[in-house]
Design an enzyme around this catalytic site. Sequence first.
Site, short mmCIF file in Angstrom:
data_model
loop_
_atom_site.label_atom_id
_atom_site.label_comp_id
_atom_site.label_asym_id
_atom_site.label_seq_id
_atom_site.Cartn_x
_atom_site.Cartn_y
_atom_site.Cartn_z
N GLY A 158 40.71 5.34 34.95
CA GLY A 158 39.30 5.50 35.29
C GLY A 158 39.01 4.95 36.67
CG PHE B 116 36.42 -0.25 36.51
CD1 PHE B 116 37.00 -1.03 35.54
CD2 PHE B 116 35.23 0.41 36.23
CE1 PHE B 116 36.41 -1.16 34.30
CE2 PHE B 116 34.65 0.28 34.99
CZ PHE B 116 35.24 -0.50 34.02
N GLY B 117 40.20 1.17 36.57
CA GLY B 117 41.38 0.70 35.89
C GLY B 117 41.83 1.69 34.82
N PRO B 118 42.96 1.36 34.19
CG PRO B 118 44.86 0.30 33.37
CD PRO B 118 43.80 0.18 34.42
CE LYS C 183 36.40 3.61 31.81
NZ LYS C 183 35.24 3.91 32.60
CG ASP D 129 31.71 9.40 39.65
OD1 ASP D 129 31.75 10.46 40.31
OD2 ASP D 129 32.71 8.70 39.43
#
Length: 826
Positions: free
Chosen positions: A518, A520-522, A537, A634
């Site tokens: 994503g 800001f991270g996996p 997340k 977004d």
Amino acid sequence: MNTFNKATSLLLIISSLFYIQKMSLAMDTITTTQIIKDGDTIVSSGGSFELGFLSPGDSKNRYVGIWYKKITVKTAVWIANRQIPLKNISSGILKVVKPGILVLLNETNGIIWSTNTSVSVRNPVAQLLDSGNLVIKEASDNNPKNYVWQSFDYPTDTLLAGMKLGWNFVNHLEVYLSSWKNNDDPASGDFTYHCDPTGYPQDVLRKGGVKQYTTGPWTGLTFSGLPSLRTNQIFKFGLVMNKNEVYFHYDLLNSSIISRVTLNQSGVAQRLTWSDQAQSWVVYFTAPSDNCDLYYNLCGAYGVCSMALCKCLNKFVPKDRESWDRGDWSSGCVRRTSLDCEKGDNVFLKYSGIKLPDAEHSWYNQSVMNLEECKMLCLKNCSCTAYTNINASAGGHTCLLWFGDLVDIKELSAREQDIYIRMSSSELDSRGSKRKILIVSLSLVMGIALVGLSLMVCAQKRRKIRLLRRSQGEQRLGIANNHEDESQKKELELPLFDLYTISKATDNFSNNKKIGEGGFGPVYKGQLEGGQEIAVKRLSRTSLQGIDEFKNEVICVAKLQHRNLVKLLGCCIQGQEYLLIYEYMPNKSLDLILFNPAKSTFLDWPRRFHIINGIARGLLYLHEDSRLRIIHRDLKASNVLLDSDMNPKISDFGLARSFGGNETGANTSRVVGTYGYMSPEYAVDGVFSVKSDVFSFGVLVLEIVSGKRNRGFSHRDHDLNLLGHAWMLHKEGRALELVDSYGGKSSYLSQVLRSIHICLLCVQQYPEDRPSMSSVVFMLANEGVLPQAKKPGFFTERDVLESRTSGGTSTPSSTNEMSITLLEAR
Ligand SMILES: *[C@@H]1O[C@H](CO)[C@@H](O)[C@H](O)[C@H]1NC(C)=O
Ligand SMILES: *[C@@H]1O[C@H](CO)[C@@H](O)[C@H](O)[C@H]1NC(C)=O
Ligand SMILES: *[C@@H]1O[C@H](CO)[C@@H](O)[C@H](O)[C@H]1NC(C)=O
Ligand SMILES: *[C@@H]1O[C@H](CO)[C@@H](O)[C@H](O)[C@H]1NC(C)=O
Ligand SMILES: *[C@@H]1O[C@H](CO)[C@@H](O)[C@H](O)[C@H]1NC(C)=O
Ligand SMILES: *[C@@H]1O[C@H](CO)[C@@H](O)[C@H](O)[C@H]1NC(C)=O
Ligand SMILES: *[C@@H]1O[C@H](CO)[C@@H](O)[C@H](O)[C@H]1NC(C)=O
Ligand SMILES: *[C@@H]1O[C@H](CO)[C@@H](O)[C@H](O)[C@H]1NC(C)=O
């Protein structure tokens, strides 16, 4: 003639008389044979600025000032007699007298204000230049070096392009900004904004002379604490440093842009840019720029401010643990392993991603020097605590050394300028020992878990946590961007999961369980003890900026409940770990199906229409029906997840901003979003509103209808993007050519065409032309006639790429979509 007409013609006559009178004075110079009375003005040669008498705000007092000539909102950029107003309207007289002085007189010829001079000229004139500078000079001499006096040396609250904010050591003159008292009174208020050359140059905001904020030292292209200043299309900032003067200045990149920096009455230096379309000033950039900036040195020595909360620099510990834990951070931090410099027991360790410490106690050597030479210089003197090597704009590298404790550090969202801090040499190999600590603590956790299974069960139960632990911190934080009332603010209640539980559910975050990456991270798939599937997340530890988004997302999502929004089951904040736990969506994200030719055939038109409707309702809920007004910012195919019945659910609120009340938009200092879905006003100006989401929705609808990505779309006949292509086909009545292979059945054709039409309404260039989500939902559900669509924004892909360079965050030809964060000066 009725009275209205009479009145208008009278007005016309009066104003044309006025015009004639103005015309007669429409020059840029005052000579010794002229006087300027209240009502007269002079205008700079290019017509940019006007000088005359004015009454700011609701004031009855009169002042001599300079304002922009070309805009509708009268905006003073300079005031002559700011401390002593003229009390009587139309009593003031401005004139130039020998030996080169401009004076303002009242009705009894008392001097209200005057310029001063140490030189005399034979034929002095005052001239208003097109830069907004009022200069007094010898009539025939245009050399700036010979100006007798200039208003740019005595600014009020406004820094115009070409001014020098800083020091002239030859005539001991400092040029700085000082705020107005209030909107009606331009007298000097509490705040002043300076270029501080004490150490390495930086900007400093003072209140009543006391330091309130520093920008951090200049690092060649921007201030260390304002990395976003670097990338902008409006102005170019620079530092000039020589033995005679040190100053900051800026130039506008396009002279037709009207833009200024002001220090406002609350002590915020802000760049404002005139928007012709909005007929108002738009805030483009502020300093202080975030919550950390509101408190000078909030976290003490070696403390790091992050979202108005403090932590110690890595390998440092609180000096006074007790007061630190109470939230009194002023005592700061100390090295966890103390340092014996005299014994030579020391090394320099690199620290990244922080605003450089206050440079007041720094020293620099401007001769070109590499990092190693700089280090040797610092090593020599035990009071030197840190060094860095700044890429000065001249091209050479300046070595910058700090003496004494390092203060006023804050966390930045990107790496930026590294700094090397003197540490005990035993800290060198500490990476290994840190791992050991991690393993020890992990096994501790496991031990505890084994001893008491019940504990684990407890942990899995819903516990209430207060996300923002410290009450002071919470107050200061004001929960990021929420403008909520106190009752909503007071506590965030959210189910808490234990790290152990989550780690177990995801096989210790194994790569096999990773289902995506994503913003800001996996994201991992997991299964809880009870069999429930979850998506986890994980905030990537390398991306510091995620913490912002993380908290935002938690707060937003926790409050929202809707069939078309992904449900947040809970979160986990433990040590360095920040995790979000969502319901798992077996059909993953829309893009994986939609843009995969093998899978997309499964999406027949009724399914696609169902998805479009679901997204529209989810968005409508965010915009209008939820208690908060949420702008997603977004929205894109990869952020729409599909449950087992192919119901769409909007995910990833990390970038959402919530609004209370009737605020519908804002300006943002960080443009966050995805190329191809960003509306023009957002991508270019950073202005976002619910209508920016509507734009993204329109793009998404088109992608759903066509099965093609907007970004990366190419056509052999033209270089329009998908939007441009659709617009062209729509105008030519060939819109059905857009449709993916599913659409053969004629029974759906009118619905397909209608969806395309609605999409084109959503992506119109100007936000005010786009429908609201409630209209969209209505139009989707009903048959009535639709309004004509105007030309879409971002017709071609190049539009967006030309409007900004993103410092390498995007590759134009790549169809690979990624959330990007543009750091944007404002
Ligand atoms: C303003 O001008 C009027 C007449 O010109 C005069 O009577 C009055 O005293 C003046 N007021 C002040 C405050 O100077
Ligand atoms: C004009 O200014 C002088 C000097 O500041 C002052 O003494 C005098 O009272 C002023 N006159 C009026 C009418 O305000
Ligand atoms: C002009 O006046 C200002 C402020 O009163 C003072 O700081 C400056 O030294 C003066 N300059 C000259 C040349 O007299
Ligand atoms: C400057 O801005 C104006 C209006 O925004 C635009 O028309 C013009 O092309 C710009 N010029 C340059 C050189 O970018
Ligand atoms: C000063 O600017 C900040 C940031 O734009 C704004 O929030 C604040 O309201 C302004 N203060 C005043 C008095 O206008
Ligand atoms: C700056 O560094 C150069 C090269 O190391 C050295 O020659 C010079 O003396 C230094 N200047 C000062 C002011 O220390
Ligand atoms: C070290 O630096 C400090 C601060 O600049 C200075 O006062 C001191 O004399 C220096 N000591 C040596 C040994 O150079
Ligand atoms: C230093 O800055 C210049 C521009 O000011 C840039 O072209 C150059 O690449 C930079 N060098 C390094 C090593 O960052």
